[in-house]
Structure formats: structure tokens, C-alpha cells
Scaffold this active site. Structure first.
Site, PDB file in Angstrom:
ATOM      1  N   TRP A 122      -9.331 -18.825 -10.305  1.00 36.05           N
ATOM      2  CA  TRP A 122      -8.743 -17.502 -10.128  1.00 36.05           C
ATOM      3  C   TRP A 122      -8.467 -17.216  -8.675  1.00 36.05           C
ATOM      4  O   TRP A 122      -9.158 -17.584  -7.790  1.00 36.05           O
ATOM      5  CB  TRP A 122      -9.663 -16.392 -10.687  1.00 36.05           C
ATOM      6  CG  TRP A 122      -9.022 -15.057 -10.422  1.00 36.05           C
ATOM      7  CD1 TRP A 122      -7.899 -14.543 -11.046  1.00 36.05           C
ATOM      8  CD2 TRP A 122      -9.399 -14.098  -9.430  1.00 36.05           C
ATOM      9  NE1 TRP A 122      -7.570 -13.336 -10.487  1.00 36.05           N
ATOM     10  CE2 TRP A 122      -8.469 -13.036  -9.488  1.00 36.05           C
ATOM     11  CE3 TRP A 122     -10.418 -14.042  -8.490  1.00 36.05           C
ATOM     12  CZ2 TRP A 122      -8.532 -11.920  -8.651  1.00 36.05           C
ATOM     13  CZ3 TRP A 122     -10.497 -12.946  -7.653  1.00 36.05           C
ATOM     14  CH2 TRP A 122      -9.558 -11.884  -7.733  1.00 36.05           C
ATOM     15  N   GLU A 127      -3.603 -18.876   3.310  1.00 31.63           N
ATOM     16  CA  GLU A 127      -5.051 -18.729   3.077  1.00 31.63           C
ATOM     17  C   GLU A 127      -5.492 -19.451   1.812  1.00 31.63           C
ATOM     18  O   GLU A 127      -4.791 -19.401   0.798  1.00 31.63           O
ATOM     19  CB  GLU A 127      -5.317 -17.225   2.957  1.00 31.63           C
ATOM     20  CG  GLU A 127      -6.735 -16.833   2.635  1.00 31.63           C
ATOM     21  CD  GLU A 127      -6.863 -15.313   2.610  1.00 31.63           C
ATOM     22  OE1 GLU A 127      -6.121 -14.611   3.343  1.00 31.63           O
ATOM     23  OE2 GLU A 127      -7.697 -14.817   1.835  1.00 31.63           O
ATOM     24  N   TYR A 136      -3.293 -12.855  -8.521  1.00 34.27           N
ATOM     25  CA  TYR A 136      -4.183 -12.353  -7.467  1.00 34.27           C
ATOM     26  C   TYR A 136      -3.427 -11.431  -6.510  1.00 34.27           C
ATOM     27  O   TYR A 136      -2.307 -11.717  -6.098  1.00 34.27           O
ATOM     28  CB  TYR A 136      -4.793 -13.504  -6.634  1.00 34.27           C
ATOM     29  CG  TYR A 136      -5.354 -12.938  -5.358  1.00 34.27           C
ATOM     30  CD1 TYR A 136      -6.552 -12.234  -5.382  1.00 34.27           C
ATOM     31  CD2 TYR A 136      -4.635 -12.974  -4.166  1.00 34.27           C
ATOM     32  CE1 TYR A 136      -7.026 -11.606  -4.244  1.00 34.27           C
ATOM     33  CE2 TYR A 136      -5.107 -12.356  -3.024  1.00 34.27           C
ATOM     34  CZ  TYR A 136      -6.302 -11.672  -3.072  1.00 34.27           C
ATOM     35  OH  TYR A 136      -6.758 -11.030  -1.965  1.00 34.27           O
ATOM     36  N   HIS A 189      -5.190 -18.152  -2.761  1.00 33.11           N
ATOM     37  CA  HIS A 189      -6.367 -17.908  -3.606  1.00 33.11           C
ATOM     38  C   HIS A 189      -6.786 -19.156  -4.392  1.00 33.11           C
ATOM     39  O   HIS A 189      -7.030 -19.105  -5.599  1.00 33.11           O
ATOM     40  CB  HIS A 189      -6.121 -16.706  -4.541  1.00 33.11           C
ATOM     41  CG  HIS A 189      -7.300 -15.792  -4.629  1.00 33.11           C
ATOM     42  ND1 HIS A 189      -8.118 -15.721  -5.731  1.00 33.11           N
ATOM     43  CD2 HIS A 189      -7.826 -14.919  -3.741  1.00 33.11           C
ATOM     44  CE1 HIS A 189      -9.078 -14.838  -5.518  1.00 33.11           C
ATOM     45  NE2 HIS A 189      -8.933 -14.327  -4.311  1.00 33.11           N
ATOM     46  N   GLU A 209     -13.678 -17.516   2.746  1.00 26.74           N
ATOM     47  CA  GLU A 209     -14.288 -16.304   2.198  1.00 26.74           C
ATOM     48  C   GLU A 209     -15.368 -16.598   1.154  1.00 26.74           C
ATOM     49  O   GLU A 209     -16.219 -15.752   0.912  1.00 26.74           O
ATOM     50  CB  GLU A 209     -13.231 -15.358   1.629  1.00 26.74           C
ATOM     51  CG  GLU A 209     -12.495 -15.892   0.423  1.00 26.74           C
ATOM     52  CD  GLU A 209     -11.420 -14.944  -0.088  1.00 26.74           C
ATOM     53  OE1 GLU A 209     -10.614 -14.470   0.732  1.00 26.74           O
ATOM     54  OE2 GLU A 209     -11.403 -14.679  -1.295  1.00 26.74           O
ATOM     55  N   ARG A 212     -12.634 -17.917   7.852  1.00 26.94           N
ATOM     56  CA  ARG A 212     -12.597 -16.545   7.342  1.00 26.94           C
ATOM     57  C   ARG A 212     -13.926 -16.036   6.801  1.00 26.94           C
ATOM     58  O   ARG A 212     -13.975 -15.119   6.001  1.00 26.94           O
ATOM     59  CB  ARG A 212     -11.520 -16.428   6.253  1.00 26.94           C
ATOM     60  CG  ARG A 212     -10.119 -16.583   6.798  1.00 26.94           C
ATOM     61  CD  ARG A 212      -9.072 -16.174   5.791  1.00 26.94           C
ATOM     62  NE  ARG A 212      -9.188 -14.795   5.387  1.00 26.94           N
ATOM     63  CZ  ARG A 212      -9.688 -14.378   4.236  1.00 26.94           C
ATOM     64  NH1 ARG A 212     -10.146 -15.222   3.337  1.00 26.94           N
ATOM     65  NH2 ARG A 212      -9.732 -13.100   3.953  1.00 26.94           N
ATOM     66  N   ASP A 241      -2.075 -15.233   0.816  1.00 23.84           N
ATOM     67  CA  ASP A 241      -3.295 -15.768   0.195  1.00 23.84           C
ATOM     68  C   ASP A 241      -2.927 -16.563  -1.062  1.00 23.84           C
ATOM     69  O   ASP A 241      -2.387 -16.003  -2.019  1.00 23.84           O
ATOM     70  CB  ASP A 241      -4.219 -14.594  -0.178  1.00 23.84           C
ATOM     71  CG  ASP A 241      -5.623 -15.054  -0.548  1.00 23.84           C
ATOM     72  OD1 ASP A 241      -5.827 -16.272  -0.732  1.00 23.84           O
ATOM     73  OD2 ASP A 241      -6.513 -14.187  -0.661  1.00 23.84           O
ATOM     74  N   GLU A 298      -9.353  -8.994   8.398  1.00 22.13           N
ATOM     75  CA  GLU A 298      -8.739  -8.386   7.212  1.00 22.13           C
ATOM     76  C   GLU A 298      -9.239  -6.956   7.065  1.00 22.13           C
ATOM     77  O   GLU A 298     -10.420  -6.674   7.285  1.00 22.13           O
ATOM     78  CB  GLU A 298      -9.125  -9.192   5.965  1.00 22.13           C
ATOM     79  CG  GLU A 298      -8.585  -8.567   4.681  1.00 22.13           C
ATOM     80  CD  GLU A 298      -8.913  -9.375   3.424  1.00 22.13           C
ATOM     81  OE1 GLU A 298      -9.664 -10.365   3.523  1.00 22.13           O
ATOM     82  OE2 GLU A 298      -8.417  -9.001   2.357  1.00 22.13           O
ATOM     83  N   ARG A 307      -0.405  -9.086   5.143  1.00 20.64           N
ATOM     84  CA  ARG A 307      -0.488 -10.149   4.142  1.00 20.64           C
ATOM     85  C   ARG A 307       0.380  -9.731   2.963  1.00 20.64           C
ATOM     86  O   ARG A 307       0.262  -8.609   2.469  1.00 20.64           O
ATOM     87  CB  ARG A 307      -1.945 -10.367   3.706  1.00 20.64           C
ATOM     88  CG  ARG A 307      -2.101 -11.634   2.884  1.00 20.64           C
ATOM     89  CD  ARG A 307      -3.544 -11.988   2.660  1.00 20.64           C
ATOM     90  NE  ARG A 307      -4.222 -11.019   1.831  1.00 20.64           N
ATOM     91  CZ  ARG A 307      -5.524 -11.047   1.574  1.00 20.64           C
ATOM     92  NH1 ARG A 307      -6.274 -12.000   2.078  1.00 20.64           N
ATOM     93  NH2 ARG A 307      -6.080 -10.142   0.812  1.00 20.64           N
TER      94      ARG A 307
HETATM   95  O1  KDG Z   1     -14.398 -10.492  -4.531  1.00 24.83           O
HETATM   96  C1  KDG Z   1     -13.288 -11.319  -4.381  1.00 24.83           C
HETATM   97  C2  KDG Z   1     -12.320 -10.727  -3.372  1.00 24.83           C
HETATM   98  O2  KDG Z   1     -12.988 -10.399  -2.191  1.00 24.83           O
HETATM   99  C3  KDG Z   1     -11.217 -11.678  -3.063  1.00 24.83           C
HETATM  100  O3  KDG Z   1     -10.513 -11.987  -4.203  1.00 24.83           O
HETATM  101  C4  KDG Z   1     -10.281 -11.048  -2.049  1.00 24.83           C
HETATM  102  O4  KDG Z   1      -9.233 -13.131  -1.597  1.00 24.83           O
HETATM  103  C5  KDG Z   1      -9.548 -12.024  -1.234  1.00 24.83           C
HETATM  104  C6  KDG Z   1      -9.165 -11.597   0.111  1.00 24.83           C
HETATM  105  O5  KDG Z   1      -8.699 -12.448   0.856  1.00 24.83           O
HETATM  106  O6  KDG Z   1      -9.331 -10.431   0.445  1.00 24.83           O
HETATM  107 MG    MG Z   2      -8.584 -14.374   0.088  1.00 23.31          MG
END
Ligand code: KDG
Ligand code: MG
Length: 402
Positions: free
Chosen positions: A402, A236, A159, A212, A262, A283, A210, A339, A147
Site C-alpha cells: 500500500w 519518494e 495513496y 509509496h 519513513e 526521511r 511519493d 514534510e 508534493r
Molecule cells: O501512516 C502512514 C502515513 O504516514 C504515510 O502513508 C504518509 O507516505 C506518507 C507521507 O509521506 O507522508
Molecule cells: Mg511517504
């Protein structure tokens, strides 16, 4: 086999982890991860104050009944705190049952469907050049899937980018730090990033990214389209998923595969996404999705629609979650990828485990149970430290995701 004791262990070997340990009258114990990053003590209290008193004296072998008892019995359903607490109980009970049978957990889940669990690493750098070098480092370590996350020119943080590259840790302050975000800068930079990665390293490796949760559906469609030439394995969390039908719009514009989940807690969070085939990878992982018992149902639903799994595996998922996830991954037909953000040595020492990494794959090992334990004496040396995830604002000061 009766549950005679249970306790919550909160420890901070480099970062905070919440672990439930359940003891039975047959001398067997099991553990489960209950970590909810930035909100750890709420789950610790939910377990200690509201769940443990209801567990004592119950038959540890009745995993599904205990799950239903905790889910339906609370009256208040779903949510990350409730589901992380239930997950910890469920994982610990599966650990106990597998130890009772003297088998690695995957045997109780139907046995192996594959030899190893392919993982992706998290290559990150503060700018394009540094990120390119980091991708090379993961290739050297044997990863087949990487990634790629990079700092964006003109933004001083984002991020996925960290000082300690191998152990990304976003919960970095005792009050939330503030990041600044610009969708325009990100959208113009990201295709350039992947163009350079493919130019330098070719098309052999699977590349992931990602987003995010930072884009609107149409922006996500635009990003996916602009990345098609670089053949991503997935994009993602392109947009927040509370509104599941929003993903229809992304699908209308791009063939870049989509992964989400997630922050989901139950099957209802992904029901429409899966049934309408609006995503390619789900995920969710053990700790935030009600444990192995609930995750199996989610994976089975996904299997019907050719959606594969891609368990979240950031540093805030403890080795107890990772161990359980690997047994799950190796035993389901529609596994996609796992992951794997590495834990620090301190964390690995507090959680001795049988899983191991080799040539881009993780192996759960053959120790009975989930193959992960907690060293309570060592855990005591690392007291809890408040730590929050950052928040994000647009350049004009408005709150963003975020
Ligand atoms: O606690 C938040 C994290 O697990 C996250 O920001 C990590 O997005 C993430 C990832 O895909 O690992
Ligand atoms: Mg993520």
C-alpha cells in the site's frame, strides 16, 4: 532530577495519537510522541507495561544512558513498536532537559544552522485537473515546495488522495479498506501529470512525488527517467527498501533524486543506502526512529555522504513529533526539507504549540523545550477509535504494497 511519574495518553482529536508524559521531582514535565498509525495500542502497552516501571526513580538528565538501557536492555532490538516507545521517552527527556535549561531545544542541539525550516505541502486531487488546482492553492499559501499526488485514471483510489484535501488521513476505517492498484496505469499517467504541472506553473517551485513503495527497482528506474525533464526535488519511496542494494538498480537508470525512510526505525535500515550514496534524502523522523538521540546519529552518518534529511511529517506524526523535528531540522547542517501536512484544529487545540508557519517555512519558536504540550482535559474528550491504514491489491486480486 528524578523521574517520579510517567503516563501514556491516548486521544483521538480527529485521528489517534499516543503521547508519553514524564514528570520529574523538580516539577518539570516533558512529552514525546509515540504514535504508530494503525498499531497505536501496541506502543501504548509497550510503554505502560514494560517501560514506565523501569523509568521511575531514574535520573531524567541521563538521556543517552536511558536510551541505551531501553535499547540494549530489552534484548529484543529494533522494530517500529520498540523504537517508537524509546523515541517517546527520548523526546520527553530532551523536552525536560531543555526546560531545565530554560532554552528552546535547538539551543541544546548546537543552535540554529538556518533561520527557518523549509517545508513541502501535499497537494492532491482525484484527477489531473483537480490536482493542478490544488498545486495552485499551495503556491498561493506561500509554499516553495509541493508534493503532487493525483488519482490515476482507471483506479478508484490511491495513496495520497483524500476528500478533505488539506488534512490527508489515510487511516480511514475500523478495518483496513481495500484499494486496487495498477503499475501500468500509474506509470503511463504520472509523467503526463508532471508535464501539466510544469506547463501551468513553470519551474520555480520544487516538486516532489511519493511512489509509496509500489514499484520494482526497474520500474522505479523507468519512472525516474521519465520524470527527469520535470526536475523533481525527489521521488519518494520508489520501491520497498528492506533490500537496500535494490536501489543500485534505480541509480543506474535515473538522476531523479531519491528519498526514503519513513518506515525505517534504526540507523541499520539506511546504513548501506547512505554509505553507497544510493539515496539523496533520508526521511526518518523523531517518533519512528528512536527519538532525537538516534536521529542525530543518522543525520551525522548521512552528512558524511552528502545525504540530506527530509523528515516525514504526515498527519499521524503528532504535533509533539513535529515540534521536536523542527528543533532538529533547524540545528543540523545537512537538513534538506521537512514534510508538513497540517493537523486539524481539534488536534492543534489538544497540543498547544509554539511552532508557526510563514511563507513556506516553519519556525520552532523560542518556548523552552520542544515547545509543544498536551491539554490532558481536552484529550479526554476524544476517546481512542480503532482506525487502520488501507491495504492494496493488484487488479487480479494479489496483495501489493500500500
Ligand atoms: O501512516 C502512514 C502515513 O504516514 C504515510 O502513508 C504518509 O507516505 C506518507 C507521507 O509521506 O507522508
Ligand atoms: Mg511517504
Amino acid at each position: 532530577m528524578k523521574i517520579v511519574d510517567a503516563k501514556v495518553i491516548v486521544t483521538c482529536p480527529g485521528r489517534n495519537f499516543v503521547t508519553l508524559k514524564i514528570q520529574t521531582d523538580q516539577g518539570l514535565h516533558g512529552i514525546g510522541d509515540a504514535t504508530l498509525n494503525g498499531r497505536e495500542l501496541s506502543v501504548a502497552s509497550y510503554l505502560t507495561d514494560h517501560i514506565i516501571p523501569c523509568l521511575i526513580g531514574r535520573d531524567a538528565s541521563q538521556i543517552e544512558d536511558i536510551w541505551q538501557y531501553l535499547y540494549r536492555g530489552a534484548y529484543w532490538r529494533r522494530g517500529p513498536v520498540t523504537m517508537s516507545a524509546i523515541a517517546a521517552v527520548d523526546t520527553a527527556l530532551w523536552d525536560i532537559k531543555a526546560k531545565f535549561c530554560n532554552q528552546p531545544l535547538y539551543q541544546l542541539l548546537g543552535g540554529k544552522c538556518r533561520d527557518g525550516v523549509m517545508v513541502y505541502g501535499h497537494a492532491n486531487g482525484s484527477d489531473l485537473e483537480e490536482t493542478l488546482d490544488e498545486v495552485g492553492r499551495y503556491i498561493e499559501m506561500g509554499y516553495h515546495a509541493i508534493r503532487v499526488q493525483s488519482g490515476v485514471p482507471g483506479l478508484n483510489s490511491t495513496y495520497g488522495v483524500s476528500k478533505n484535501k488539506m488534512y490527508y488521513e489515510p487511516a480511514d476505517a475500523n478495518l483496513p479498506s481495500e484499494n486496487i492498484w495498477s503499475t501500468e496505469k500509474y506509470l503511463s499517467f504520472t509523467p503526463r501529470l508532471f508535464d501539466k504541472v510544469r506547463e501551468r506553473y513553470g519551474f520555480d517551485k520544487r516538486l516532489l512525488h511519493d511512489v509509496h513503495h509500489r514499484l520494482t527497482p526497474i520500474e522505479a528506474g523507468r519512472l525516474g527517467k521519465s520524470l527527469e525533464d520535470y526536475q523533481l526535488f525527489w521521488m519518494e519511496d520508489p520501491t520497498p527498501a528492506e533490500n537496500q542494494q535494490a536501489f543500485r538498480l534505480i541509480r543506474q537508470h535515473t538522476t531523479t533524486p531519491i528519498a526514503v525512510g519513513e518506515v525505517f526505525n534504526t540507523i541499520y535500515d539506511c546504513q548501506q543506502l547512505i554509505q553507497e550514496q544510493l539515496i539523496d534524502y533520508i526521511r526518518m523522523t523523531v517518533v519512528h526512529s528512536g527519538g532525537i538521540s538516534h536521529l542525530r546519529k543518522i543525520a551525522s552518518l548521512a552528512e558524511l555522504y552528502q545525504v540530506r534529511t527530509g523528515s516525514h511529517g504526515a498527519t499521524d506524526l503528532s504535533p509533539a513529533c513535529m515540534g521536536a523535528a523542527l528543533h532538529f531540522d533547524i540545528s543540523i547542517p545537512n537538513f534538506g526539507i521537512q514534510e508538513y501536512m497540517r493537523h486539524t484544529q481539534e488536534t492543534d487545540e489538544v497540543f498547544p504549540h509554539s511552532y508557526s508557519f510563514k511563507n513556506g517555512y516553519l519556525y520552532p519558536g523560542d518556548a523552552p523545550g520542544i515547545g509543544v504540550d498536551i491539554d490532558e482535559n481536552l484529550a479526554k474528550k476524544y476517546p481512542y477509535k480503532p482506525a487502520y491504514l488501507p491495504v492494496n491489491r493488484l487488479e487480479d486480486g494479489s496483495m501489493h504494497n500500500w
